[in-house]
Design an enzyme around this catalytic site. Sequence first.
Site, short mmCIF file in Angstrom:
data_model
loop_
_atom_site.label_atom_id
_atom_site.label_comp_id
_atom_site.label_asym_id
_atom_site.label_seq_id
_atom_site.Cartn_x
_atom_site.Cartn_y
_atom_site.Cartn_z
N ASP A 289 -0.37 -4.19 -10.55
CA ASP A 289 -0.47 -2.78 -10.85
C ASP A 289 -1.07 -2.65 -12.25
O ASP A 289 -1.30 -3.64 -12.95
CB ASP A 289 0.90 -2.12 -10.77
CG ASP A 289 0.81 -0.63 -10.44
OD1 ASP A 289 -0.24 -0.02 -10.72
OD2 ASP A 289 1.79 -0.08 -9.92
N PHE A 290 -1.33 -1.44 -12.67
CA PHE A 290 -2.03 -1.14 -13.92
C PHE A 290 -1.34 -1.81 -15.11
O PHE A 290 -0.20 -1.51 -15.42
CB PHE A 290 -2.04 0.39 -14.11
CG PHE A 290 -3.06 0.91 -15.07
CD1 PHE A 290 -4.22 1.51 -14.62
CD2 PHE A 290 -2.86 0.82 -16.44
CE1 PHE A 290 -5.16 2.03 -15.50
CE2 PHE A 290 -3.79 1.33 -17.33
CZ PHE A 290 -4.95 1.92 -16.86
#
Length: 766
Positions: A289-290
């Site tokens: 994820d980011f």
Amino acid sequence: MKIKLIILLFGISLFGYSQKKISKKQVKIKPRTEFVADLLSKMTLEEKIGQLNLPTSGDITTGAASSSNVAKNIEDGKVGGLFNIKSVQKIKEVQKIAVEKSRLKIPLLFGMDVIHGYETTFPIPLGLSATWDMKLIERSAQIAAQEASADGINWTFSPMVDISRDPRWGRVSEGSGEDPFLGSEIAKAMVNGYQQNDLSKNNTILSCVKHFALYGAPEAGRDYNTVDMSRIRMYNDYFPPYKAAIDAGVGSVMASFNEIDGIPATGNKWLMTDVLRKQWGFKGFVVTDFTGIPEMIEHGMGDLQTVSALALNAGIEMDMVGEGFLTTLKKSLEEGKVTIEQIDNAARLILNAKYDLGLFQDPYKYCDEKRAKTEIFTKSHRDEARNIAAQSLVLLKNNNQLLPLKKSGTIALIGPLADAKENMAGTWSVATNMEKSISLLAGIQEVAGKDTKVLYGKGSNLDYDAAFEEKATMFGKTLHRDNRTSEELLAEALKIANQSDVIVAALGESAEMSGESSSRTNLEIPQAQKDLLQALLKTGKPVVLVLFTGRPLVLVQENETVPAILNTWFAGSEAGSAIADVLFGNENPSGKLTATFPRSVGQVPIYYNQKNTGRPLGNKEGKFEKFRSNYIDERNEPLYPFGFGLSYTTFAYSNLKISSDKMNFNENVKVTVDVTNTGNFEGKEVVQLYIRDLVGSVTRPLKELKGFQKIALNKGEKQTVTFEISVEELKFYNSELQFIAEPGRFDVFVGTNSSTDNKVSFELIK
């Protein structure tokens, strides 16, 4: 002859495509394994690591791609994909840099958060799940893929399948509720919708199931927080939807932010390798994820080099934004902290995905400007979105058949969400053109007809606190806060209300009160709106509450005082029209809750398939019993149970039967029930089947959903619904994490929601 020879040699060349205009029929490349192996053999270490790098460039302005801050890295082969770029023109510019200026001309992946539609936006995922209609859910994903692919996107970070039993957590809006069985069915439908079992088509896109794993169970309901649970609960309650997506052939997986057994998921080898690869046989690639990799530094796992090596060793292939792989893996390789085999394998999996998407045959496959002009936000797609939205609405209360409304007289539409088109799409609607969304006011004006007078007043702001409202209306989803005093707003509303025959109160959450990083400790409607609602009720006019929400709310006061409540979630770009269709009876509501609505936030986490205690509460009437598992200040049962939802018509269940009271491991039993439409409208009903395993080697839930069918019945019509139970529906993970069924007695419940007591029984024998 020479021309034919040149074309043949080129067709079997390493890169398999030309930047000149050659038809797809002329381009032939080697089988994937051979092609990717050949390509890897030509790549430098830096180029291999570059494939593992997924930065965001922002939405580059057309004509400025070559001067963007990522252009040089793309030219140097240091980027495997980009996300957050929208439009064919912009994506084509960036892809051109990769396939014309980089050494090996490897095309890029282009990803986007296409969560519940593209420009044609469907209800938020929690709302979609309330349809209980897998064909509609799959169709919504198929339309999303068609529109996104027409605009250059070939990869979506969806579906989110995290089970959540805690409505304080804002991202409950992005999932499918609390149940692993239903969540698994929806996971399969979404993956099939995006990928259609054929990524070579230009109207399908690569799907990414997220967030692996357990992201929906953070302590205190606070986003990104610690998750700690037993493995038996992981396997029985939280893992099934992820596995269902893997079994459906999802092409990629996104790691979650939370820790598992003390190790962040992004660096958890047991999770990413032992479970995902070895146990479930996943063949695609895993993306963080980011900034998931550098965030492990804050978890206390080491510096950037250390956590980057930890992620690669765990089984992560692609680094979203963090650039830990890009900047540290070469050094880690030199120091023996990672191996070249691991880097090669990660690059191979990403190249495999690009091959499967047909990007080596045609890197501009998703850059057809004709499609972009004709396949996005079309009338037919909007019509389907309107229909699906109507199926997602849940009727929570309807005293004295106040609904449907008549298409005559005067309606007072009041509330801060009545004329709020920017909020209709809900959270994570990044491609939505909010200006084209249909507000409730516009929808009612369209559907009510010329014989109905519609009066509108805001009545109140979202909240008394302007600072809170600002936090709750981010990303362009303003509610246009009214600077008049609360008294002035209320006075205007009451004046309008007193001129009406019926009041429609459009209240609840704003779109960004749920979603990522939107956790709440108070699950009630904001006080400003509660005060407005009570004032409207005091007029003596009949009141319909149209509730906007991205999560289960505490609605005890509203349930006790308001005659009709229609829960609309955030129903997408066609929300206003769909809600009006239901309010006026063009559509009969058929949605059912997929997440339990609590009576109090103190009951959270709350869910239907809980286990018994050694001291269970014997009644459901709210009577306190000392030394029993209950509260001294609240009832145990929820306000609205899982599976609940009313209709304008009524349904009667009768003649519940089972084909045999005994079943061996090689047989099935059939359960039948008659369902009759006993009301005055044609309607749809979700017939739900639950099982209870009465005795097990480990404690078993009081009920588990194991089947459902959505049927349509005309007024007075009766239908016999049949379910077939096999040993597969009786299996669970035991204390050794073996997936087994055990002999013994089972109760089978069939009814309109999870609180049904209508049951038959059978015995599983060896």
